[in-house]
Design an enzyme around this catalytic site. Structure first.
Site, PDB file in Angstrom:
ATOM      1  N   LYS A 127       0.881  -1.183   0.000  1.00 64.98           N
ATOM      2  CA  LYS A 127       0.000   0.000   0.000  1.00 64.98           C
ATOM      3  C   LYS A 127       0.908   1.219   0.000  1.00 64.98           C
ATOM      4  O   LYS A 127       2.040   1.151   0.497  1.00 64.98           O
ATOM      5  CB  LYS A 127      -0.862   0.023   1.266  1.00 64.98           C
ATOM      6  CG  LYS A 127      -1.899  -1.079   1.348  1.00 64.98           C
ATOM      7  CD  LYS A 127      -3.275  -0.544   0.948  1.00 64.98           C
ATOM      8  CE  LYS A 127      -4.333  -1.623   0.995  1.00 64.98           C
ATOM      9  NZ  LYS A 127      -4.731  -1.946   2.354  1.00 64.98           N
ATOM     10  N   HIS A 130       2.150   6.905   2.443  1.00 66.04           N
ATOM     11  CA  HIS A 130       1.714   8.266   2.111  1.00 66.04           C
ATOM     12  C   HIS A 130       1.971   9.256   3.241  1.00 66.04           C
ATOM     13  O   HIS A 130       2.459   8.873   4.310  1.00 66.04           O
ATOM     14  CB  HIS A 130       0.250   8.277   1.680  1.00 66.04           C
ATOM     15  CG  HIS A 130      -0.685   7.714   2.712  1.00 66.04           C
ATOM     16  ND1 HIS A 130      -0.987   8.371   3.873  1.00 66.04           N
ATOM     17  CD2 HIS A 130      -1.366   6.538   2.747  1.00 66.04           C
ATOM     18  CE1 HIS A 130      -1.832   7.636   4.581  1.00 66.04           C
ATOM     19  NE2 HIS A 130      -2.068   6.508   3.919  1.00 66.04           N
ATOM     20  N   HIS A 133       1.411   8.585   6.914  1.00 65.38           N
ATOM     21  CA  HIS A 133       2.331   7.737   7.676  1.00 65.38           C
ATOM     22  C   HIS A 133       3.434   8.512   8.347  1.00 65.38           C
ATOM     23  O   HIS A 133       4.166   7.967   9.167  1.00 65.38           O
ATOM     24  CB  HIS A 133       2.959   6.679   6.763  1.00 65.38           C
ATOM     25  CG  HIS A 133       1.991   5.643   6.295  1.00 65.38           C
ATOM     26  ND1 HIS A 133       1.592   5.543   5.010  1.00 65.38           N
ATOM     27  CD2 HIS A 133       1.329   4.683   6.976  1.00 65.38           C
ATOM     28  CE1 HIS A 133       0.727   4.548   4.884  1.00 65.38           C
ATOM     29  NE2 HIS A 133       0.546   4.013   6.074  1.00 65.38           N
TER      30      HIS A 133
HETATM   31  N1  ARG Z   1      -0.622  -1.492   9.949  1.00 64.91           N
HETATM   32  C1  ARG Z   1      -1.544  -0.723  10.726  1.00 64.91           C
HETATM   33  C2  ARG Z   1      -2.109   0.410   9.884  1.00 64.91           C
HETATM   34  O1  ARG Z   1      -1.477   0.831   8.937  1.00 64.91           O
HETATM   35  C3  ARG Z   1      -0.939  -0.120  11.946  1.00 64.91           C
HETATM   36  C4  ARG Z   1      -0.410  -1.119  12.915  1.00 64.91           C
HETATM   37  C5  ARG Z   1      -0.415  -0.587  14.303  1.00 64.91           C
HETATM   38  N2  ARG Z   1       0.178  -1.464  15.260  1.00 64.91           N
HETATM   39  C6  ARG Z   1      -0.413  -2.480  15.907  1.00 64.91           C
HETATM   40  N3  ARG Z   1       0.309  -3.191  16.733  1.00 64.91           N
HETATM   41  N4  ARG Z   1      -1.676  -2.728  15.746  1.00 64.91           N
HETATM   42  O2  ARG Z   1      -3.188   0.884  10.215  1.00 64.91           O
END
Ligand code: ARG
Length: 574
Positions: A127, A130, A133
């Site tokens: 993905k 962007h 982030h």
């Molecule tokens: N990958 C997730 C996102 O982009 C964020 C992960 C956050 N960390 C976790 N341990 N849940 O929304």
């Protein structure tokens, strides 16, 4: 460095026997208005125990402690004892301390080597990386640096979103319409394209959904062909993320993301069941958290596959078992508040007494001046593009201003990237904010470029003074700077801000709030510029010049160390 609050508390404790030392210390205030002193002690609380009017008590204390060399003057004003620290003593002490500690100034050993995990960035594979982030990435990096400076042993984790049914769809799409070269050339744009195409096609051909589901099941079971493709997508995506991390100067100790926990979940599903927490609901498994106002958490779907939350439960336990953390910090958007409340509550119900050592550090949204971001509408703004643009624009500004630098590319990089980082860390993290180019790159506002420019100004003063003079200022400063030249209003104000830096770092750590550091560095920069404006630094008198240069070195050190905590570099020329 003398802990003035503690010294004052000792003096007062000798006069006031009815209160605990720690209580006296906590009652000492730093008045908003410096006309009321550097420190003040309110006597209201003492009225009851001492059976006297507060102003009278204040008067007695003031008279008793006034002669101490620590003070320039002590006054009683109403119920307050207002204390003015001897400026010379104070400045001398601060400058000496900064010179002695150098790069270590601002650091402490509050953490005593305890292990803290900071999880940040954690983007989803395939993905776009962007502009949104930037928040977790930059805030998390700064929290890591702050905890490191506080003497904790910090483990940096990037919990990649590298698992889930979407990978079944992506592999499916790749097999139907994919092309190897395209993925290699532009992995994320290409993979995202497959994902979009899959959804378009699946509307007309729903059998694609079944195919994708089958592929994901194969992936879950470790079928080599599927795993190989998934691994390849992951590697290519990481290459792209790594470019951005490199630009930002960010590193991780572990990239164990969601996929890492894919085989570690049965244990927890079983454990939840044994502990009587799991309920069946239409073939799926849930934990009912209604009692805690947290709704219902879905642990496994009806087809048995696990979910995001299940992986977070497994990850927390894994981290406790692997690192035995003192704190496990998650820098993740506030949209996920409920998610974190849910799984931390579940861990608590499972009987893990360390559940509350898992801390969610949320932050608000970033939007762009010309409208919000939406992945769907194809209005994605890549973080990499933003950073490149910041560097390019900075180069233009530097050229236009005729800034003196021997390496314009390097300076533009340090300032451009720094500007974006500083802007990101300027406001309370929980606030939503609008990304505005004119604000980010304003060299005169409370911005990164302004602070870096002030740093370069310190460096330039030292260059103009010459190596010999700087060396002598260092030596004299370490032996005990002649602070009578540093008692002017702006010198003293600057020294006071330098003195507070270590406390500010500790406070920022406690509140998980890098903006506390950012604001303090702005204060130091502004204060230095006032000093620079008010005082003639390179005077003929060698003693006076050495003292003033020692203060310049101190300010330069503090700005450098402070900016480093935000993840910023400091150009010597600008
Ligand atoms: N990958 C997730 C996102 O982009 C964020 C992960 C956050 N960390 C976790 N341990 N849940 O929304």
């Amino acid at each position: 460095m003398v802990n003035f609050k503690e010294e004052i508390a000792k003096l007062i404790a000798a006069e006031v026997t009815d209160l605990e030392f720690s209580e006296i210390q906590s009652m000492i205030e730093i008045p908003q208005d410096s006309k009321m002193g550097d420190y003040a002690f309110p006597c209201f609380k003492l009225a009851k125990v001492m059976r006297k009017a507060p102003p009278l008590i204040a008067k007695n204390i003031a008279e008793k402690i006034a002669d101490n060399p620590l003070f320039e003057k002590v006054e009683q004003v109403n119920a307050y004892v207002n204390m003015f620290i001897s400026k010379e003593e104070f400045v001398k002490d601060v400058v000496e301390d900064v010179l002695e500690k150098g790069d270590g100034f601002g650091r402490s050993d509050i953490g005593g080597g305890k292990t803290v995990i900071v999880e940040y960035s954690s983007p989803n594979i395939a993905k776009p990386f962007h502009i949104g982030h930037i928040r977790s990435t930059v805030i998390g990096n700064s929290i890591y640096k702050i905890y490191d400076a506080l003497g904790y042993n910090v483990i940096r984790i990037n919990h990649l979103g590298d698992y889930g049914t979407q990978f079944g769809k992506m592999i499916c799409a790749y097999r139907h319409w994919g092309n190897k070269e395209d993925v290699i050339n532009e992995p994320i744009k290409t993979l995202l394209g497959y994902y979009t195409k899959f959804h378009e096609e699946a509307e007309m051909h729903p059998e694609l959904d079944d195919e994708a589901r089958e592929i994901f099941t194969k992936l879950e079971h470790g079928e080599p062909e599927e795993v190989e493709l998934w691994q390849w997508f992951r590697d290519e995506s990481l290459k792209e993320f790594s470019r951005v991390y490199k630009m930002l100067g960010i590193e991780f100790d572990s990239y164990n993301g969601e996929s890492f926990y894919s085989d570690k979940m049965p244990r927890f599903v079983k454990e939840l069941e044994e502990k009587g927490l799991l309920e069946e609901s239409r073939g799926a498994h849930i934990v009912d958290l209604e009692k805690y106002g947290l709704g219902v958490a879905l642990i496994t779907k009806s087809d048995g596959s696990t979910l995001y939350i299940t992986r977070d439960i497994a990850a927390a336990v894994y981290r406790k078992e692997t690192y035995d953390f003192y704190k496990n910090i998650y820098v993740v958007a506030s949209q996920q508040n409920l998610h974190f409340q849910q799984w931390i509550q579940i861990l608590e119900l499972m009987g893990y007494e360390w559940a509350r050592d898992c801390v969610h550090v949320p932050f608000g949204l970033v939007s762009l001046e010309d409208g919000t971001m939406s992945t769907r509408a194809g209005r994605v703004v890549f973080l990499e593009d933003v950073l490149n643009r910041a560097v390019e624009q900075t180069r233009d500004i530097i050229k236009e201003k005729g800034v003196n630098t021997d390496n314009i590319d390097e300076t533009a990089r340090q300032v451009g990237i720094g500007a974006v980082i500083f802007n990101e860390l300027s406001n309370n993290r929980i606030k939503d904010y609008v990304f505005s180019w004119s604000k980010v790159l304003d060299f005169n506002g409370e911005t990164g470029p302004y602070v870096q420019y002030t740093y370069a100004r310190c460096a330039s003063v030292l260059r103009n003074a010459g190596e010999e003079a700087v060396k002598s200022a260092m030596e004299k400063g370490l032996a005990g700077v002649d602070a009578k030249y540093l008692t002017g209003e702006s010198s003293y104000a600057l020294a006071k801000l330098l003195y507070r830096l270590p406390q500010v770092v500790a406070e920022a750590g406690e509140k998980y709030e890098p903006s506390i550091v950012t604001r303090h560095i702005v204060d130091i920069a502004q204060s230095f510029n006032r000093f620079y404006h008010d005082e003639h630094i390179l005077v003929d008198d060698a003693e006076e010049r050495a003292a003033k240069l020692a203060l310049v070195i101190s300010a330069k050190t503090a700005i450098k160390n402070g900016l480093a905590l935000l993840g910023m570099e400091t150009p010597e020329r600008m």
